[in-house]
Design an enzyme around this catalytic site. Structure first.
Site, PDB file in Angstrom:
ATOM      1  CB  SER A  40      -0.933   0.246   1.809  1.00 35.22           C
ATOM      2  OG  SER A  40      -1.984  -1.477   1.028  1.00 35.22           O
TER       3      SER A  40
HETATM    4  N1  SAH Z   1      -1.222  -4.465   4.044  1.00 32.18           N
HETATM    5  C1  SAH Z   1      -0.311  -5.170   3.065  1.00 32.18           C
HETATM    6  C2  SAH Z   1      -0.858  -4.809   1.561  1.00 32.18           C
HETATM    7  C3  SAH Z   1      -1.624  -5.778   0.715  1.00 32.18           C
HETATM    8  S1  SAH Z   1      -2.600  -5.274  -0.186  1.00 32.18           S
HETATM    9  C4  SAH Z   1       0.601  -4.172   2.406  1.00 32.18           C
HETATM   10  O1  SAH Z   1       1.136  -3.394   3.045  1.00 32.18           O
HETATM   11  O2  SAH Z   1       2.016  -4.763   1.749  1.00 32.18           O
HETATM   12  C5  SAH Z   1      -4.087  -6.561   0.308  1.00 32.18           C
HETATM   13  C6  SAH Z   1      -3.543  -8.184   1.149  1.00 32.18           C
HETATM   14  O3  SAH Z   1      -4.731  -8.761   1.367  1.00 32.18           O
HETATM   15  C7  SAH Z   1      -3.058  -8.843  -0.597  1.00 32.18           C
HETATM   16  O4  SAH Z   1      -1.880  -9.899  -0.054  1.00 32.18           O
HETATM   17  C8  SAH Z   1      -3.912 -10.238  -0.838  1.00 32.18           C
HETATM   18  O5  SAH Z   1      -2.940 -10.908  -1.312  1.00 32.18           O
HETATM   19  C9  SAH Z   1      -4.657  -9.926   0.590  1.00 32.18           C
HETATM   20  N2  SAH Z   1      -5.897 -10.250   0.091  1.00 32.18           N
HETATM   21  C10 SAH Z   1      -7.082 -10.036  -0.213  1.00 32.18           C
HETATM   22  N3  SAH Z   1      -8.204 -10.908   0.127  1.00 32.18           N
HETATM   23  C11 SAH Z   1      -8.035 -11.762   1.570  1.00 32.18           C
HETATM   24  C12 SAH Z   1      -7.943 -12.534   2.858  1.00 32.18           C
HETATM   25  N4  SAH Z   1      -9.501 -12.560   2.347  1.00 32.18           N
HETATM   26  N5  SAH Z   1      -8.015 -12.388   3.300  1.00 32.18           N
HETATM   27  C13 SAH Z   1      -6.564 -12.433   3.878  1.00 32.18           C
HETATM   28  N6  SAH Z   1      -5.720 -11.694   2.908  1.00 32.18           N
HETATM   29  C14 SAH Z   1      -6.181 -11.480   1.376  1.00 32.18           C
END
Ligand code: SAH
Length: 213
Positions: A64
């Protein structure tokens, strides 16, 4: 890869940018100033790490934008010792911010590749969430509930009911809600059945995907 004076200099600028964009919580700005974001990304993209932008990581996911991380964290209002559930571990950067605020973090990721990669990375770096779980965040972690705070870092078409039920009374959840783009929502649980909802502007996240099995 190392953390050099050059990285620290770039990180200072990034923290100042995030503060200038309106983040007032000093502890949150301090987290941005302290955490070596470049180490959470592939080494070939080092130069992009201290721009205030999201960036691709593995498995078609993104780390993000720092401002978004700071914005969500400020809304979450984390205190030391709080039990925090994070949905969407991804690169682990948001997890590191929550750990910097001295909370106990339970974090869930549904992409196996990212889960494995981040697990190894946390061990290497000495980041210690209480739990890093491979699974579907829609379900939360009922065995560890209730939580003081819940943060969702992927766009949810609607607020997952199971997450609401895992919030302590007086607890808060910050979640981007919507399909194409999302409105940032903060939900405060006032009693067993009453939830206050506030909204805070538009963002664009990768989708929160539900496992249908
Ligand atoms: N906090 C992270 C943001 C990553 S983007 C960072 O700073 O890097 C969002 C993440 O949510 C992705 O890695 C995606 O695989 C995950 N995601 C999507 N749906 C999900 C679910 N149902 N349960 C757990 N993770 C999920």
């Amino acid at each position: 890869m190392k953390d050099t004076f050059k990285h620290q200099g770039m990180r200072n600028k990034l923290a100042d940018t995030v503060a200038a964009k309106g983040i007032e919580d000093k502890k949150v700005v301090d987290a941005i100033r302290s955490i070596p974001r470049h180490l959470f990304m592939d080494s070939s993209f080092e130069d992009h790490a201290y721009q205030d932008k999201p960036f691709p990581i593995a498995a078609e996911q993104t780390i993000s934008q720092p401002y978004t991380v700071a914005f969500q964290t400020e809304l979450l209002d984390v205190l030391p010792g709080h039990k925090v559930l994070e949905i969407g571990t991804g690169s682990g950067y948001q997890t590191a911010v929550l750990l910097h605020l001295k909370s106990k973090v339970y974090t869930v990721e549904r992409q196996l590749e990212l889960f494995k990669k981040t697990n190894i990375f946390f061990k290497k770096m000495g980041y210690r969430p209480k739990k890093l779980v491979f699974g579907d965040g829609y379900k939360g972690l009922p065995e560890h509930a209730p939580f003081d705070r819940i943060i969702v870092t992927a766009g949810a078409p609607e607020v997952p009911k199971k997450l609401l039920s895992q919030l302590k009374i007086g607890g808060k959840m910050v979640i981007p809600v919507g399909e194409e783009d999302q409105v940032m929502m903060r939900i405060t649980r006032n009693s067993e059945t009453e939830f206050k909802r506030e909204t805070f502007g538009n963002f664009r996240f990768v989708p929160l995907l539900e496992d249908k099995n």
